[in-house]
Motif scaffolding. Structure first.
Motif, short mmCIF file in Angstrom:
data_model
loop_
_atom_site.label_atom_id
_atom_site.label_comp_id
_atom_site.label_asym_id
_atom_site.label_seq_id
_atom_site.Cartn_x
_atom_site.Cartn_y
_atom_site.Cartn_z
N GLY A 29 0.81 -1.22 0.00
CA GLY A 29 0.00 0.00 0.00
C GLY A 29 0.84 1.26 0.00
N ILE A 30 1.92 1.26 0.78
CA ILE A 30 2.84 2.40 0.80
C ILE A 30 3.45 2.61 -0.58
N GLN A 31 3.86 1.52 -1.23
CA GLN A 31 4.44 1.62 -2.57
C GLN A 31 3.41 2.15 -3.56
N LYS A 32 2.19 1.65 -3.47
CA LYS A 32 1.14 2.11 -4.37
C LYS A 32 0.86 3.59 -4.19
N ALA A 33 0.82 4.05 -2.94
CA ALA A 33 0.57 5.46 -2.66
C ALA A 33 1.71 6.34 -3.17
N ALA A 34 2.95 5.87 -3.03
CA ALA A 34 4.11 6.68 -3.42
C ALA A 34 4.35 6.69 -4.92
N PHE A 35 4.14 5.56 -5.57
CA PHE A 35 4.48 5.44 -7.00
C PHE A 35 3.26 5.48 -7.91
N GLY A 36 2.06 5.45 -7.35
CA GLY A 36 0.86 5.43 -8.17
C GLY A 36 0.52 4.04 -8.69
N LYS A 37 1.35 3.07 -8.32
CA LYS A 37 1.17 1.68 -8.76
C LYS A 37 1.86 0.81 -7.72
N GLN A 80 15.89 5.13 -5.03
CA GLN A 80 16.65 5.21 -3.78
C GLN A 80 16.37 6.51 -3.06
N GLN A 81 16.31 7.61 -3.79
CA GLN A 81 16.02 8.90 -3.16
C GLN A 81 14.62 8.90 -2.54
N LEU A 82 13.65 8.35 -3.23
CA LEU A 82 12.30 8.29 -2.69
C LEU A 82 12.25 7.41 -1.45
N THR A 87 11.89 6.70 4.55
CA THR A 87 12.41 5.78 5.56
C THR A 87 11.64 5.85 6.87
N ARG A 88 11.43 7.03 7.41
CA ARG A 88 10.76 7.15 8.71
C ARG A 88 9.36 6.56 8.64
N ARG A 89 8.61 6.86 7.59
CA ARG A 89 7.25 6.35 7.43
C ARG A 89 7.24 4.82 7.38
N ILE A 90 8.17 4.26 6.62
CA ILE A 90 8.25 2.81 6.48
C ILE A 90 8.67 2.15 7.79
N VAL A 91 9.72 2.67 8.41
CA VAL A 91 10.20 2.10 9.66
C VAL A 91 9.14 2.21 10.75
N GLN A 108 16.39 -2.33 -1.94
CA GLN A 108 17.15 -2.62 -3.16
C GLN A 108 16.19 -2.90 -4.30
N VAL A 109 16.37 -2.22 -5.44
CA VAL A 109 15.55 -2.46 -6.62
C VAL A 109 16.39 -3.23 -7.64
#
Length: 142
Positions: A29-37, A80-82, A87-91, A108-109
Motif C-alpha cells: 500500500g505504501i508503494q502504491k501510494a508513493a508510486f501510483g502503482k 533510492q532517493q524516494l 524511511t521514517r514512514r516505512i520504519v 534494493q531495486v
C-alpha cells in the motif's frame, strides 16, 4: 482443559502469518501510494532478527520506458532517493506492526526480473518458532 502444546504452536504460527500478511499488505500500500502503482505480489519473510519484504512487478510505465532507454542508473537513483525520504514512514509502520525496534533498513531495486527487496534488522530475535515464516499480502488490503 488446557491447550496442548501443538494447539498453542498452531495458534502462534497463525498469528505470525497474520502479522506477515499485514506487513506485506501495508508495504504494498505504501508503494502504491508513493508510486501510483503497487507491486503485483508482495511476500514477507521473518528470520530471527531480520524481516525481508519482497515485492514483484512494481515498476511504473515511466520507469520501464527509462529502462528501455538504458537509463537504469536514473531509475535506481530516483527509487533510492524516494525510499530515503520515506524511511521514517516505512520504519514506523514496521515497528508499529511488529512491536519491535528497527536498527537498520535498506531497500534494493532490481530490474530483470522486476523485484524490490526491503530489508529490516531488529534489535532482538523472536526465537526459533518464527524462523522462516512467510506470508503474502496485497496492496488493496487495509
Amino acid at each position: 482443559m488446557a491447550d496442548s502444546s501443538g494447539e498453542r504452536e498452531e495458534a502462534g504460527v497463525e498469528r505470525e502469518r497474520s502479522l506477515l500478511s499485514r506487513l506485506s499488505s501495508r508495504m504494498a500500500g505504501i508503494q502504491k501510494a508513493a508510486f501510483g502503482k503497487g507491486p503485483i505480489s508482495t511476500k514477507s519473510y521473518m528470520f530471527d532478527d531480520m524481516l525481508l519484504i519482497v515485492m514483484r512487478e512494481g515498476l511504473t510505465q515511466a520507469e520501464r520506458t527509462m529502462l528501455d532507454f538504458g537509463r537504469q542508473d536514473l531509475v535506481r537513483e530516483f527509487r533510492q532517493q524516494l525510499e530515503n525520504e520515506m524511511t521514517r514512514r516505512i520504519v514506523d509502520m514496521i515497528e508499529e506492526l511488529t512491536e519491535r525496534t528497527v536498527l537498520t533498513y535498506q531497500s534494493q531495486v532490481m530490474f530483470d526480473p522486476d523485484v524490490v527487496v526491503e530489508m529490516f534488522v531488529f534489535d532482538d530475535t523472536l526465537g526459533a518458532h518464527f524462523t522462516a515464516a512467510e506470508a503474502h499480502g496485497y496492496a488493496d488490503e487495509k
